[in-house]
Design a protein around this motif. Structure first.
Motif, mmCIF file in Angstrom:
data_model
loop_
_atom_site.group_PDB
_atom_site.id
_atom_site.type_symbol
_atom_site.label_atom_id
_atom_site.label_comp_id
_atom_site.label_asym_id
_atom_site.label_seq_id
_atom_site.Cartn_x
_atom_site.Cartn_y
_atom_site.Cartn_z
ATOM 1 N N MET A 108 0.838 -1.204 0.000
ATOM 2 C CA MET A 108 0.000 0.000 0.000
ATOM 3 C C MET A 108 0.864 1.241 0.000
ATOM 4 S SD MET A 108 -3.507 -0.235 0.791
ATOM 5 C CE MET A 108 -3.716 0.857 2.162
ATOM 6 N N ARG A 109 0.490 2.166 -0.881
ATOM 7 C CA ARG A 109 1.293 3.377 -0.984
ATOM 8 C C ARG A 109 0.799 4.423 0.007
ATOM 9 N NH1 ARG A 109 2.198 5.552 -7.002
ATOM 10 N NH2 ARG A 109 0.431 6.829 -6.403
ATOM 11 N N LYS A 110 1.724 5.019 0.729
ATOM 12 C CA LYS A 110 1.397 6.093 1.697
ATOM 13 C C LYS A 110 0.181 5.711 2.516
ATOM 14 C CE LYS A 110 3.150 9.700 -1.279
ATOM 15 N NZ LYS A 110 2.678 10.091 -2.608
ATOM 16 N N SER A 111 0.362 4.716 3.377
ATOM 17 C CA SER A 111 -0.841 4.128 3.966
ATOM 18 C C SER A 111 -1.386 4.890 5.167
ATOM 19 C CB SER A 111 -0.565 2.680 4.338
ATOM 20 O OG SER A 111 0.672 2.578 4.964
ATOM 21 N N TRP A 112 -0.639 5.846 5.743
ATOM 22 C CA TRP A 112 -1.117 6.442 7.003
ATOM 23 C C TRP A 112 -2.468 7.126 6.836
ATOM 24 C CZ3 TRP A 112 -2.171 11.579 7.489
ATOM 25 C CH2 TRP A 112 -1.597 12.451 6.548
ATOM 26 N N TRP A 113 -2.665 7.853 5.750
ATOM 27 C CA TRP A 113 -3.934 8.572 5.632
ATOM 28 C C TRP A 113 -5.070 7.635 5.238
ATOM 29 C CZ3 TRP A 113 -6.357 8.848 0.869
ATOM 30 C CH2 TRP A 113 -5.568 8.609 -0.262
ATOM 31 N N LYS A 114 -4.694 6.463 4.696
ATOM 32 C CA LYS A 114 -5.747 5.491 4.409
ATOM 33 C C LYS A 114 -6.234 4.846 5.703
ATOM 34 C CE LYS A 114 -3.936 4.994 -0.158
ATOM 35 N NZ LYS A 114 -3.012 4.306 -1.070
ATOM 36 N N GLY B 227 -0.852 -1.602 -6.986
ATOM 37 C CA GLY B 227 0.555 -1.450 -6.620
ATOM 38 C C GLY B 227 1.425 -2.477 -7.319
ATOM 39 N N LYS B 228 0.912 -3.699 -7.383
ATOM 40 C CA LYS B 228 1.675 -4.777 -8.033
ATOM 41 C C LYS B 228 1.824 -4.504 -9.531
ATOM 42 C CE LYS B 228 0.630 -8.700 -5.680
ATOM 43 N NZ LYS B 228 -0.294 -9.857 -5.516
ATOM 44 N N ILE B 229 0.700 -4.099 -10.157
ATOM 45 C CA ILE B 229 0.733 -3.805 -11.588
ATOM 46 C C ILE B 229 1.668 -2.639 -11.873
ATOM 47 C CG2 ILE B 229 -0.656 -3.090 -13.565
ATOM 48 C CD1 ILE B 229 -3.029 -4.474 -12.246
ATOM 49 N N GLU B 230 1.644 -1.640 -10.971
ATOM 50 C CA GLU B 230 2.541 -0.488 -11.139
ATOM 51 C C GLU B 230 3.993 -0.924 -11.143
ATOM 52 O OE1 GLU B 230 1.349 2.011 -7.937
ATOM 53 O OE2 GLU B 230 0.362 3.456 -9.254
#
Lengths: 225, 72
Positions: A1-7, B65-68
């Protein structure tokens, strides 16, 4: 997960809304009874919706300043999520209205305003698909999006205040059309504002997912510049 | 997978809720679920739906994310 804190924050805020929103004590206002709790769901979602459309507007302006297709994708995606929330807001509002105003559609100025605004935004999507040239599409739809936003705000913020409205804040009534100061006591604010942030973040999250998909899909176009 | 721990973080409130709400052997919780016109049942259902949707969005997020990783 990218930048998960705000999620995580999104999940926490909305879980808080969905528990506290049902459980806290609410004031007894008019014939609202327990439906005043819709103020934690229906109203904050509209707030989030306006914020999403504002983000879309900013990216459209950004695109006109610096024509990068990336900004066009951002603008479109945020507008799409905003439109989705607008449709949900219209439906939830109609359900609420059925049991407090007596009918799902009473031609309330805000209902009409929002319906027109949604049609304007539908036209935004139609317009996008009508222009085959990518750069031209981005430019035309950026201009249109700016127009749409500045017709949308008067339709829901200004016009309902000038005429008599079933929504709070109409002609002759004190306060803001979104939330009437007197109706929202201190405990309700403690749920209301986190809910606004929560809905906004959820909309942003969903938008970023779509943006990432579009960036992958259009990577050849984006890299070609 | 990046940030594998995240999923557990999200499950944590779920576990907290379910232990607080569904502890059948606990008399206090049992009466909690039936108090106030059973409003807690509605809360449990709405929270469950919300959690399900969040888990779904998280899984989509991870898939993208994986596809990226493969494409960008």
């Amino acid at each position: 997960m990218r930048k998960s804190w705000w999620k995580i924050l999104t999940a926490v805020l909305l879980l808080y809304t969905f528990t506290a929103g049902f459980l806290i004590k609410v004031p007894n206002v008019g014939n609202l009874k327990e439906t005043i709790r819709n103020l934690f769901f229906h109203v904050p979602m509209w707030f989030g919706q306006i914020i999403l459309l504002t983000i879309s507007l900013i990216y459209s302006i950004w695109y006109l300043r610096k024509p990068d297709l990336k900004y066009d994708i951002y603008a479109e995606t945020f507008a799409r999520t905003g439109i989705l929330m607008g449709i949900l807001g219209l439906i939830t509002g109609s359900i609420w209205a059925t049991y407090t105003w007596g009918e799902p559609w009473s031609n309330d100025p805000k209902q009409i305003g929002v319906a027109i605004a949604l049609l304007i935004y539908f036209a935004y999507l139609v317009l996008r698909n009508a222009v085959p040239d990518i750069d031209k599409r981005a430019k035309v739809s950026a201009v249109y999006n700016i127009f749409a936003y500045f017709i949308y705000l008067p339709l829901i913020m200004i016009l309902p205040r000038l005429v008599e409205s079933l929504h709070p804040g109409g002609k002759g009534v004190q306060g803001n059309p979104g939330l009437n100061g007197a109706d929202l006591d201190a405990t309700m604010r403690l749920v209301f504002w986190p809910a606004v942030i929560g809905w906004t973040l959820l909309g942003t999250w969903i938008s970023t997912l779509n943006i990432r998909i579009n960036l992958i899909r259009d990577k050849n176009l984006l890299n070609a510049e | 997978m990046r940030n594998k721990n995240f999923c557990w973080l999200l499950l944590l409130p779920a576990l907290l809720f379910s232990t607080a709400i569904f502890a059948q052997d606990n008399g206090a919780s049992e009466s909690l679920m039936r108090s106030n016109g059973k409003i807690y049942v509605v809360v449990a259902i709405c929270v469950t739906i919300l959690l399900g949707l969040f888990l779904y969005v998280v899984s989509i997020d991870k898939k993208i994310g994986k596809i990226e990783k493969d494409n960008l």
